[in-house]
Design an enzyme around this catalytic site. Structure first.
Site: not given
Ligand code: IMP
Length: 178
Positions: A104, A132
């Site tokens: 992330d 991400k």
């Protein structure tokens, strides 16, 4: 899915698509690590199903270990990782492949890379199922990446939503916790 768990908005990646991707990643890893016996380091808990499938799809010898870390803080400056469960063996001179569920911000992984690099492995690489990129705060090199996804909160295939839904065979989008 035969039941409708609360908070789930949609299926993001099907079981079939995951299976195909895991085979692709395993083929690349098997070819890159020919003649070596890499140590696959799964970061608990989220990577346990991905690691189990990936390891079985490899056609090279490998060893498996796990780490559990918890992170605090949300910026480069004040984020800290605490090792709750460390590796069982030294990794000096080993080819180490970290197996992660999602990258992330990358803050957790960058700290783990620092910790493991200081133990002098022969090589240290990263394999993640999900990535991400739009959320990245730390610059980490991802050598094997399953899927780039948008900034959505996902669960399933080992990944939790408040400790639930790890057992779903597919990856789903859940309503982001408030
Ligand atoms: P990072 O330090 O921000 O890269 O944190 C990565 C970790 O946050 C992952 O290993 C997951 O445990 C967790 N995480 C990030 N995004 C999600 C998500 O969409 N669903 C569930 N856990 C997530």
């Amino acid at each position: 899915m035969s039941f409708q768990p609360e908070g789930i908005e949609s299926v993001l990646i099907t079981e079939d698509a995951i299976r195909t991707k895991v085979r692709e990643l395993a083929a690349r890893i098997s070819s890159d690590y020919q003649g070596s016996q890499p140590l696959l380091v799964g970061l608990l808990k989220g990577s346990f199903i991905f690691l189990a499938d990936l390891a079985r799809a490899l056609d090279i010898d490998s060893e498996i270990d796990f780490m559990t870390v918890s992170s605090y803080g949300n910026s480069m400056e004040n984020s800290e990782v605490r090792i709750l469960k460390d590796l069982a063996e030294p990794i000096a001179g080993r080819d180490v492949l970290i197996v992660e569920d999602i990258i992330d911000t990358g803050l957790t992984l960058s700290k783990i890379l620092d910790v493991l690099a200081a133990r002098h492995p022969r090589s240290l690489k990263v394999c993640t199922l999900l990535n991400k990129p739009s959320r990245r705060k730390a610059d980490v090199t991802v050598h094997y990446n399953g899927f780039d996804i948008d900034d959505v909160f996902v669960a399933g295939y080992g990944i939790d939503f408040a400790q639930r839904y790890r057992n779903l065979p597919q990856l789903v989008v859940v309503r982001k916790p408030v």
